[in-house]
Design an enzyme around this catalytic site. Sequence first.
Site, PDB file in Angstrom:
ATOM      1  N   ARG A  50     -14.062   6.566  23.214  1.00 50.82           N
ATOM      2  CA  ARG A  50     -14.461   5.687  22.093  1.00 50.82           C
ATOM      3  C   ARG A  50     -14.058   4.217  22.315  1.00 50.82           C
ATOM      4  NH1 ARG A  50     -16.366  10.026  21.020  1.00 50.82           N
ATOM      5  NH2 ARG A  50     -16.579  10.939  18.952  1.00 50.82           N
TER       6      ARG A  50
ATOM      7  N   SER B 172     -15.769  10.748  12.057  1.00 47.97           N
ATOM      8  CA  SER B 172     -14.351  11.021  12.311  1.00 47.97           C
ATOM      9  C   SER B 172     -13.532   9.802  11.933  1.00 47.97           C
ATOM     10  CB  SER B 172     -14.111  11.292  13.791  1.00 47.97           C
ATOM     11  OG  SER B 172     -14.843  12.407  14.204  1.00 47.97           O
TER      12      SER B 172
ATOM     13  N   GLU C 172      -9.993   6.151  14.156  1.00 47.07           N
ATOM     14  CA  GLU C 172     -11.148   5.955  15.037  1.00 47.07           C
ATOM     15  C   GLU C 172     -12.061   4.917  14.404  1.00 47.07           C
ATOM     16  OE1 GLU C 172     -15.059   6.889  16.822  1.00 47.07           O
ATOM     17  OE2 GLU C 172     -14.588   7.819  14.928  1.00 47.07           O
TER      18      GLU C 172
HETATM   19  N1  EPU Z   1     -10.893  22.219  13.619  1.00 48.48           N
HETATM   20  C1  EPU Z   1      -9.995  22.719  12.701  1.00 48.48           C
HETATM   21  N2  EPU Z   1     -10.357  22.733  11.395  1.00 48.48           N
HETATM   22  C2  EPU Z   1     -11.576  22.302  10.979  1.00 48.48           C
HETATM   23  C3  EPU Z   1     -12.488  21.784  11.913  1.00 48.48           C
HETATM   24  C4  EPU Z   1     -12.118  21.748  13.241  1.00 48.48           C
HETATM   25  O1  EPU Z   1      -8.887  23.143  13.047  1.00 48.48           O
HETATM   26  O2  EPU Z   1     -11.826  22.356   9.788  1.00 48.48           O
HETATM   27  C5  EPU Z   1     -10.497  22.244  15.043  1.00 48.48           C
HETATM   28  C6  EPU Z   1     -11.091  23.464  15.713  1.00 48.48           C
HETATM   29  O3  EPU Z   1     -10.144  23.948  16.610  1.00 48.48           O
HETATM   30  C7  EPU Z   1     -12.266  22.915  16.476  1.00 48.48           C
HETATM   31  C8  EPU Z   1     -11.743  21.542  16.843  1.00 48.48           C
HETATM   32  O4  EPU Z   1     -11.015  21.112  15.709  1.00 48.48           O
HETATM   33  O5  EPU Z   1     -12.559  23.669  17.606  1.00 48.48           O
HETATM   34  C9  EPU Z   1     -12.819  20.556  17.196  1.00 48.48           C
HETATM   35  O6  EPU Z   1     -13.697  20.399  16.073  1.00 48.48           O
HETATM   36  P1  EPU Z   1     -15.143  19.765  16.246  1.00 48.48           P
HETATM   37  O7  EPU Z   1     -15.896  20.495  17.282  1.00 48.48           O
HETATM   38  O8  EPU Z   1     -15.758  19.661  14.896  1.00 48.48           O
HETATM   39  O9  EPU Z   1     -14.875  18.341  16.865  1.00 48.48           O
HETATM   40  P2  EPU Z   1     -13.774  17.211  16.630  1.00 48.48           P
HETATM   41  O10 EPU Z   1     -12.904  17.133  17.821  1.00 48.48           O
HETATM   42  O11 EPU Z   1     -13.097  17.437  15.328  1.00 48.48           O
HETATM   43  C10 EPU Z   1     -15.209  15.395  17.812  1.00 48.48           C
HETATM   44  C11 EPU Z   1     -15.701  14.012  17.545  1.00 48.48           C
HETATM   45  C12 EPU Z   1     -16.907  14.031  16.592  1.00 48.48           C
HETATM   46  C13 EPU Z   1     -17.989  14.902  17.211  1.00 48.48           C
HETATM   47  C14 EPU Z   1     -17.423  16.300  17.444  1.00 48.48           C
HETATM   48  C15 EPU Z   1     -18.408  17.222  18.105  1.00 48.48           C
HETATM   49  C16 EPU Z   1     -13.740  12.564  17.715  1.00 48.48           C
HETATM   50  C17 EPU Z   1     -12.753  11.718  16.982  1.00 48.48           C
HETATM   51  N3  EPU Z   1     -14.635  13.211  16.963  1.00 48.48           N
HETATM   52  O12 EPU Z   1     -14.690  15.913  16.582  1.00 48.48           O
HETATM   53  O13 EPU Z   1     -17.395  12.718  16.497  1.00 48.48           O
HETATM   54  O14 EPU Z   1     -19.132  14.984  16.352  1.00 48.48           O
HETATM   55  O15 EPU Z   1     -16.262  16.189  18.321  1.00 48.48           O
HETATM   56  O16 EPU Z   1     -18.511  16.905  19.444  1.00 48.48           O
HETATM   57  O17 EPU Z   1     -13.678  12.632  18.945  1.00 48.48           O
HETATM   58  C18 EPU Z   1     -17.318  10.697  15.237  1.00 48.48           C
HETATM   59  O18 EPU Z   1     -16.885  10.176  16.257  1.00 48.48           O
HETATM   60  O19 EPU Z   1     -17.469  10.067  14.171  1.00 48.48           O
HETATM   61  C19 EPU Z   1     -17.609  12.133  15.268  1.00 48.48           C
HETATM   62  C20 EPU Z   1     -18.020  12.799  14.177  1.00 48.48           C
END
Ligand code: EPU
Length: 347
Positions: free
Chosen positions: A166, A239, A343
Amino acid sequence: MRIENNHSLLKQNTFGMDVSCACYLEYGSAEELVEFFASGRQFTLPEPFLHIGGGSNLLFTKDFPGTVFHSRIRFIKELSGSGGNVLIEAGAGTLWDDVCVFCAENGLWGVENLSGIPGETGAAAVQNIGAYGAEIKDVVEEVRCFDAVTLAMKTIKAEDCGYGYRTSIFKEGAKGRYTVMSVVLRLSETPKPRLEYGHLRSAVEAGDAEITPAHVRSVVLEIRNSKLPDPSKIGNAGSFFKNPIVPKSSFDVVENYARSKYGKEYEVPHFDAGSGFVKIPAAWLIEQCGWKGYREGNVGVYEKQPLVLVNVTGQARPYEILGLETRITASVRNLFGIELEPEVEHI
Ligand code: EPU
């Protein structure tokens, strides 16, 4: 070119903050901007200067006292193709998802995992948007910019953009110097699906649809819609926090905590970040602190993805979001000794 004093930014930040800027300048072409700066007219505008895209990754903390710039350079065109690769150029003000639609319709691989991300193409290249195992940097060929130091256009090759998680030189070292006018992307006609993230592969392979960029796009959109709030319905900026990258020793503290609570077999979600570092989903850390679905006044923590702070009523004021941010950050620090970083860019 349009210049307006005391311009409302309410419709230009997806968080839905009712803030304004002292001056707003919108331009329609690179030539217009170059000519404006060459004539010295920027010295008549209130400072500081801020360039925004779709306002989908910003938190305005108060009215902005300077000038907000915005690009209306909107186009998508194919430049050339060879050896299965196709170069396309998109204007900075083009909606990012319009680029994804163009690629899906033309069978071009490279941006399908990034479908549905709100915002504009210039900002997408500035902050290296990422989702479902892909980042825009993987397909950026070069970024065409206006250079406020030389007052001329400059093309910056992807390898010189300083891309990281990012981030890029446009956000860090050269902040304020370059304004993105267009982005050149290198896409592939040869199938290059990237399906390793989470359950993406099983979702894409379910059913008997042929695996095309359009199919992957539709699956990604479905997953996004099931997890992330639609900013046109509920104010948010995606995020709110970055996923922290911590030394293995900090991860061990988290793992010990989780195993003492949930049992010895419990696996804390994490990804190897190399060199003895581990990336832990901030969503997990925040959920452990009890914030998931929390609601207070006009603001809250989204019930399906606690990484997203929401303007529940549409009436939230910046201090409410900032207050919630401070308390979430403090609770993650107290429980895990990990410092969450926003972020979303605070203005
Ligand atoms: N998780 C939880 N609880 C929840 C949701 C998620 O514990 O309620 C844990 C789970 O272990 C899950 C992990 O978080 O496997 C990852 O969750 P998710 O796949 O939703 O992705 P994220 O890491 O939370 C990142 C990006 C998002 C992007 C998603 C999908 C960042 C800061 N965020 O989120 O980007 O859509 O991956 O690839 O890196 C954004 O940048 O605005 C954004 C939405």
